[in-house]
Design an enzyme around this catalytic site. Sequence first.
Site, PDB file in Angstrom:
ATOM      1  N   ARG A 172      13.813  20.183  66.658  1.00  0.00           N
ATOM      2  CA  ARG A 172      12.366  18.855  66.480  1.00  0.00           C
ATOM      3  C   ARG A 172      13.423  17.635  66.662  1.00  0.00           C
ATOM      4  O   ARG A 172      14.447  17.365  66.573  1.00  0.00           O
ATOM      5  CB  ARG A 172      11.892  19.042  64.833  1.00  0.00           C
ATOM      6  CG  ARG A 172      10.944  18.112  64.475  1.00  0.00           C
ATOM      7  CD  ARG A 172      10.494  17.986  62.867  1.00  0.00           C
ATOM      8  NE  ARG A 172       9.337  16.807  62.136  1.00  0.00           N
ATOM      9  CZ  ARG A 172       9.070  16.867  61.829  1.00  0.00           C
ATOM     10  NH1 ARG A 172      10.146  16.876  60.857  1.00  0.00           N
ATOM     11  NH2 ARG A 172       8.604  15.414  61.459  1.00  0.00           N
ATOM     12  N   HIS A 173      12.382  16.782  67.101  1.00  0.00           N
ATOM     13  CA  HIS A 173      13.287  14.961  66.785  1.00  0.00           C
ATOM     14  C   HIS A 173      13.770  15.166  65.505  1.00  0.00           C
ATOM     15  O   HIS A 173      12.977  15.769  64.849  1.00  0.00           O
ATOM     16  CB  HIS A 173      11.655  14.368  67.379  1.00  0.00           C
ATOM     17  CG  HIS A 173      10.841  14.381  66.660  1.00  0.00           C
ATOM     18  ND1 HIS A 173      11.206  13.835  65.539  1.00  0.00           N
ATOM     19  CD2 HIS A 173       9.916  14.885  66.676  1.00  0.00           C
ATOM     20  CE1 HIS A 173       9.846  13.602  64.509  1.00  0.00           C
ATOM     21  NE2 HIS A 173       8.965  14.488  65.234  1.00  0.00           N
ATOM     22  N   GLY A 174      14.808  13.840  65.674  1.00  0.00           N
ATOM     23  CA  GLY A 174      15.304  12.839  64.636  1.00  0.00           C
ATOM     24  C   GLY A 174      14.246  12.121  63.707  1.00  0.00           C
ATOM     25  O   GLY A 174      13.097  12.265  63.988  1.00  0.00           O
ATOM     26  N   ALA A 203      15.228  16.722  62.741  1.00  0.00           N
ATOM     27  CA  ALA A 203      15.595  17.523  63.287  1.00  0.00           C
ATOM     28  C   ALA A 203      15.859  18.821  62.735  1.00  0.00           C
ATOM     29  O   ALA A 203      16.550  19.802  63.460  1.00  0.00           O
ATOM     30  CB  ALA A 203      17.252  16.882  62.939  1.00  0.00           C
TER      31      ALA A 203
END
Length: 465
Positions: free
Chosen positions: A76-78, A389
């Site tokens: 997952r994106h930060g 994240a």
Amino acid sequence: MAPSPAAAAALLSAALLLLLPPPAAASAGLSGYFGTKSRYEEVNPHLLSDPLSLGPAGGSRLPAACAPLQLRALLRHGTRYPTAGQIRRLAELHSRLLRRRHRSAATGAAACPAAADLAAWQMWYEESLDGRLAPQGRRDMEHLARRLAARFPALFAARRRLLLASSSKHRCLQSGSAFRRGLGPAPSLGSDEMEVEVNDSLMRFFDHCAKFIALVEENDAAMCQVNAFKEGPEMRKVLEKVASALCLPVEELNADLVQVAFLTCSYELAIKNVTSPWCSLFSEEDAKVLEYLNDLKQYWKRGYGYDINSRASCILFQDIFQQLDKAVAESKSSKPISSPLIVQVGHAETLQPLLALMGFFKDDEPLKANNYIRQTHRKFRSGRIVPYAANLVFVLYHCDQVKTSKEEYQVQMLLNEKLMSFHHSNETISAYADLKDYYKDILENCRFKEECELPKVNITAIDEL
């Protein structure tokens, strides 16, 4: 689109604030309940003191006499900024508090300390920040890359080929670039983002699933449990308490506005590492109620609530196993592994359905508006599963000194850098053949096109679900 000067100043202010000492205890009591807006450090507290630490177990996770062949990481994106919608709702609430302060000053009304503190708070979020990756989000990804490389040095060796893909969302592309940077110098292909392939068919499969869009995403009735909880006794109690603290009539507030105040507490901690004055409105008990509201939405929209939520992810699940199959075939033919390292950056909405498809974090009883107390010890807690994240990693090994040929290829799964136990064995390592056998039905019979086709028969959406 370049951020406005005000947004650039906001970014600078956020970067400077990250140099401040760790936040006071005020948000620490709440931070375990921020759901999908949780810091990654909530699931790995040791990273607060050392962001490159591999944790209590250190790096000794590789099974004996086994060499890793392939690593597939779904990230997952930060840490990100709030979306434009959340920023608008926060601006609306903040404006109400400013108006109240002006009215009080004009009429000489009694002071309202909480409302005065929040009215004085600087509303620095701009709509142009809409869900973009925050400076902390870049660090999340760079540090994660360095920890994974320390854990699996053979796979991350400089000459090994990295396949890096992402959803088309800016925060994911930037997260992918930050992950790449974390691995150290590499031949440049121009701008950072050119190195990252966009793959929405796998990272945003839900956007391509007509049945999910029509029956869940765009169907208000699908969220009936969420809406019922917003109107229920637990939320009513939180609403009344917050209205009282802000000296506002309870009719001027609703669950969405209270939730945005709570989320602002979470954003300030995740983005700036500070305790926001918005946190002072909530007790730990309130936080548990608001976490449940967030989890209800995740459950019914991305988790076990409706079968299509998880079935839509079978396209990604099958791709994972196709790449593992390819690596096994190459190994058996004594060929070099063509894709030893596959890293893909998506969203909480990418990981949550996939974990549900695999049967993880499933409670005996569905999450509903009327069973909040019974769900106190639930497995389905989105902040523990998909914080910023979040990462789900599959590692394929070739093992020597095995008793049977079936045991020659083995797999481990890590969620947020912790080994997971497989359902079929309750062990943290599995023969690859056994894992494929356990998920045989999904691998052979879940066809994305058929699963996602809208029913031809004219029935109501909720009946179909």
